[in-house]
Design a protein around this motif. Structure first.
Motif, PDB file in Angstrom:
ATOM      1  N   PRO A   1      45.596  50.288  48.826  1.00  0.00           N
ATOM      2  CA  PRO A   1      46.983  49.829  48.679  1.00  0.00           C
ATOM      3  C   PRO A   1      47.632  49.363  49.990  1.00  0.00           C
ATOM      4  O   PRO A   1      48.478  48.462  49.980  1.00  0.00           O
ATOM      5  N   SER A   2      47.219  49.930  51.115  1.00  0.00           N
ATOM      6  CA  SER A   2      47.826  49.527  52.401  1.00  0.00           C
ATOM      7  C   SER A   2      47.133  48.311  53.030  1.00  0.00           C
ATOM      8  O   SER A   2      47.586  47.790  54.043  1.00  0.00           O
ATOM      9  N   ASP A   3      46.044  47.866  52.431  1.00  0.00           N
ATOM     10  CA  ASP A   3      45.277  46.742  52.990  1.00  0.00           C
ATOM     11  C   ASP A   3      46.047  45.433  52.733  1.00  0.00           C
ATOM     12  O   ASP A   3      46.514  45.204  51.620  1.00  0.00           O
ATOM     13  N   PRO A   4      46.153  44.566  53.748  1.00  0.00           N
ATOM     14  CA  PRO A   4      46.857  43.290  53.538  1.00  0.00           C
ATOM     15  C   PRO A   4      46.239  42.438  52.415  1.00  0.00           C
ATOM     16  O   PRO A   4      46.915  41.570  51.860  1.00  0.00           O
ATOM     17  N   LYS A   5      44.988  42.704  52.055  1.00  0.00           N
ATOM     18  CA  LYS A   5      44.369  41.916  50.971  1.00  0.00           C
ATOM     19  C   LYS A   5      44.743  42.430  49.578  1.00  0.00           C
ATOM     20  O   LYS A   5      44.392  41.824  48.572  1.00  0.00           O
ATOM     21  N   ARG A   6      45.414  43.569  49.527  1.00  0.00           N
ATOM     22  CA  ARG A   6      45.672  44.210  48.221  1.00  0.00           C
ATOM     23  C   ARG A   6      46.509  43.309  47.290  1.00  0.00           C
ATOM     24  O   ARG A   6      46.256  43.232  46.099  1.00  0.00           O
ATOM     25  N   ALA A   7      47.516  42.657  47.840  1.00  0.00           N
ATOM     26  CA  ALA A   7      48.410  41.866  46.977  1.00  0.00           C
ATOM     27  C   ALA A   7      47.632  40.749  46.288  1.00  0.00           C
ATOM     28  O   ALA A   7      47.764  40.536  45.071  1.00  0.00           O
ATOM     29  N   GLN A   8      46.801  40.036  47.057  1.00  0.00           N
ATOM     30  CA  GLN A   8      46.034  38.936  46.451  1.00  0.00           C
ATOM     31  C   GLN A   8      44.966  39.475  45.493  1.00  0.00           C
ATOM     32  O   GLN A   8      44.654  38.854  44.470  1.00  0.00           O
ATOM     33  N   PHE A   9      44.424  40.632  45.833  1.00  0.00           N
ATOM     34  CA  PHE A   9      43.451  41.270  44.933  1.00  0.00           C
ATOM     35  C   PHE A   9      44.088  41.520  43.565  1.00  0.00           C
ATOM     36  O   PHE A   9      43.549  41.116  42.524  1.00  0.00           O
ATOM     37  N   LEU A  10      45.264  42.145  43.575  1.00  0.00           N
ATOM     38  CA  LEU A  10      45.936  42.442  42.296  1.00  0.00           C
ATOM     39  C   LEU A  10      46.330  41.145  41.589  1.00  0.00           C
ATOM     40  O   LEU A  10      46.200  41.016  40.370  1.00  0.00           O
ATOM     41  N   ARG A  11      46.816  40.193  42.388  1.00  0.00           N
ATOM     42  CA  ARG A  11      47.224  38.911  41.807  1.00  0.00           C
ATOM     43  C   ARG A  11      46.086  38.296  41.006  1.00  0.00           C
ATOM     44  O   ARG A  11      46.246  37.924  39.848  1.00  0.00           O
ATOM     45  N   TRP A  12      44.897  38.223  41.597  1.00  0.00           N
ATOM     46  CA  TRP A  12      43.807  37.492  40.934  1.00  0.00           C
ATOM     47  C   TRP A  12      43.123  38.329  39.859  1.00  0.00           C
ATOM     48  O   TRP A  12      42.609  37.775  38.873  1.00  0.00           O
ATOM     49  N   MET A  13      43.127  39.636  39.999  1.00  0.00           N
ATOM     50  CA  MET A  13      42.588  40.476  38.914  1.00  0.00           C
ATOM     51  C   MET A  13      43.411  40.242  37.639  1.00  0.00           C
ATOM     52  O   MET A  13      42.859  40.051  36.544  1.00  0.00           O
ATOM     53  N   VAL A  14      44.733  40.265  37.800  1.00  0.00           N
ATOM     54  CA  VAL A  14      45.601  40.086  36.626  1.00  0.00           C
ATOM     55  C   VAL A  14      45.537  38.643  36.128  1.00  0.00           C
ATOM     56  O   VAL A  14      45.575  38.381  34.924  1.00  0.00           O
ATOM     57  N   PHE A  15      45.398  37.697  37.038  1.00  0.00           N
ATOM     58  CA  PHE A  15      45.302  36.283  36.648  1.00  0.00           C
ATOM     59  C   PHE A  15      44.069  36.050  35.758  1.00  0.00           C
ATOM     60  O   PHE A  15      44.155  35.396  34.715  1.00  0.00           O
ATOM     61  N   VAL A  16      42.928  36.579  36.188  1.00  0.00           N
ATOM     62  CA  VAL A  16      41.706  36.366  35.390  1.00  0.00           C
ATOM     63  C   VAL A  16      41.899  36.965  33.995  1.00  0.00           C
ATOM     64  O   VAL A  16      41.534  36.365  32.980  1.00  0.00           O
ATOM     65  N   SER A  17      42.512  38.139  33.957  1.00  0.00           N
ATOM     66  CA  SER A  17      42.715  38.805  32.679  1.00  0.00           C
ATOM     67  C   SER A  17      43.701  38.047  31.793  1.00  0.00           C
ATOM     68  O   SER A  17      43.430  37.766  30.620  1.00  0.00           O
ATOM     69  N   SER A  18      44.849  37.706  32.356  1.00  0.00           N
ATOM     70  CA  SER A  18      45.926  37.173  31.516  1.00  0.00           C
ATOM     71  C   SER A  18      45.829  35.670  31.296  1.00  0.00           C
ATOM     72  O   SER A  18      46.044  35.189  30.182  1.00  0.00           O
ATOM     73  N   ALA A  19      45.488  34.922  32.342  1.00  0.00           N
ATOM     74  CA  ALA A  19      45.481  33.459  32.193  1.00  0.00           C
ATOM     75  C   ALA A  19      44.173  32.954  31.588  1.00  0.00           C
ATOM     76  O   ALA A  19      44.161  31.921  30.940  1.00  0.00           O
ATOM     77  N   ILE A  20      43.078  33.689  31.802  1.00  0.00           N
ATOM     78  CA  ILE A  20      41.766  33.171  31.373  1.00  0.00           C
ATOM     79  C   ILE A  20      41.161  34.012  30.246  1.00  0.00           C
ATOM     80  O   ILE A  20      40.939  33.505  29.142  1.00  0.00           O
ATOM     81  N   TYR A  21      40.903  35.281  30.518  1.00  0.00           N
ATOM     82  CA  TYR A  21      40.146  36.090  29.539  1.00  0.00           C
ATOM     83  C   TYR A  21      40.869  36.158  28.199  1.00  0.00           C
ATOM     84  O   TYR A  21      40.247  36.085  27.139  1.00  0.00           O
ATOM     85  N   SER A  22      42.190  36.273  28.229  1.00  0.00           N
ATOM     86  CA  SER A  22      42.936  36.433  26.974  1.00  0.00           C
ATOM     87  C   SER A  22      42.787  35.222  26.050  1.00  0.00           C
ATOM     88  O   SER A  22      42.962  35.330  24.836  1.00  0.00           O
ATOM     89  N   LEU A  23      42.438  34.053  26.618  1.00  0.00           N
ATOM     90  CA  LEU A  23      42.325  32.848  25.783  1.00  0.00           C
ATOM     91  C   LEU A  23      41.123  32.896  24.840  1.00  0.00           C
ATOM     92  O   LEU A  23      41.064  32.150  23.860  1.00  0.00           O
TER      93      LEU A  23
END
Ligand code: GSH
Length: 219
Positions: free
Chosen positions: A91-113
């Motif tokens: 959670p304290s890693d500067p990469k965490r925000a983009q990690f969460l962003r793209w994990m949710v993106f793959v799930s919501s924008a792509i996989y759900s289709l």
């Protein structure tokens, strides 16, 4: 109550990303194959219903009996529970925000289709409209991969030099239609990453068994 993890999954499904994470973590699990998207084997898919009324895989039953669904949440949770594995930025890693962003993106924008792509009659009753709906959904999926690719700066892996569950997730979901060749065209940076993940020796047996490098698998 189960003594370990039980994963409801299926060959060729998003649950294989969870299997890949568990393999890298060396965490044993019992696997129940539930072919939720096989119209000719309803009984197989129905097995998951007692744990997940959405009738989808992956569904993970924890040793406590608690059920987790949602591939992205499962992958993040597993990685966070095993910080030494470095399969997710902390959670304290500067990469965490983009990690969460793209994990949710793959799930919501792509996989759900795939809920509509796999069974267009869920939204469009007239079979005459199914072909164009499917083509449009696949175009949308390609566009989303392209948008993601334009926003990331991979090293060996999507977030940099360390493999995370995001790489496992993208490597798995990008094997669904429109399949890899299209990904390589629209998302060349991630195309290189997923090819690296495909040949990770720790995952070779799993990919071969659960995803299959059969003739034409790249599309
Ligand atoms: N939001 C879920 C989607 C899971 C999903 O769509 N799984 C597919 C297999 S790849 C499935 O079980 N499809 C059957 C259905 O939706 O009826 C997740 O991210 O885990």
């Amino acid at each position: 109550m189960a003594t370990g993890l039980t994963l409801y999954g299926a060959r060729g499904s998003g649950a294989v990303a969870v299997e890949a994470a568990l393999t890298l973590l060396e965490v044993p699990y019992a696997l129940i194959d539930a072919e939720t998207f096989d119209p000719d084997d309803k009984a197989s898919g129905d097995q998951v219903l007692s744990a997940n009324p959405m009738r989808q895989v992956p569904t993970l039953v924890l040793p406590s009996g608690e059920v987790m669904t949602e591939s992205a949440a499962i992958l993040i949770c597993l990685a966070d529970l095993h910080p030494a594995s470095r399969l997710a930025p902390r959670p304290s890693d500067p990469k965490r925000a983009q990690f969460l962003r793209w994990m949710v993106f793959v799930s919501s924008a792509i996989y759900s289709l795939y809920w509509v792509k796999d069974e267009p009659s869920r939204l469009v009753p007239d079979p005459a409209g199914h072909g164009s709906l499917e083509a449009r959904v696949l175009n949308r999926i390609s566009d989303c991969w392209g948008i993601m690719d334009s926003q990331v700066t991979p090293g060996g892996y999507i977030l940099g030099d360390e493999l995370t569950v995001l790489d496992l997730y993208v490597a798995t979901v990008s094997r669904f239609q429109p399949r890899r060749k299209r990904l390589y065209e629209v998302a060349p940076k991630m195309g290189e990453v997923v090819r690296r993940v495909d040949i990770d020796p720790r995952l070779h047996a799993l990919w071969k068994d659960r995803m299959g490098f059969h003739e034409g698998w790249e599309g």
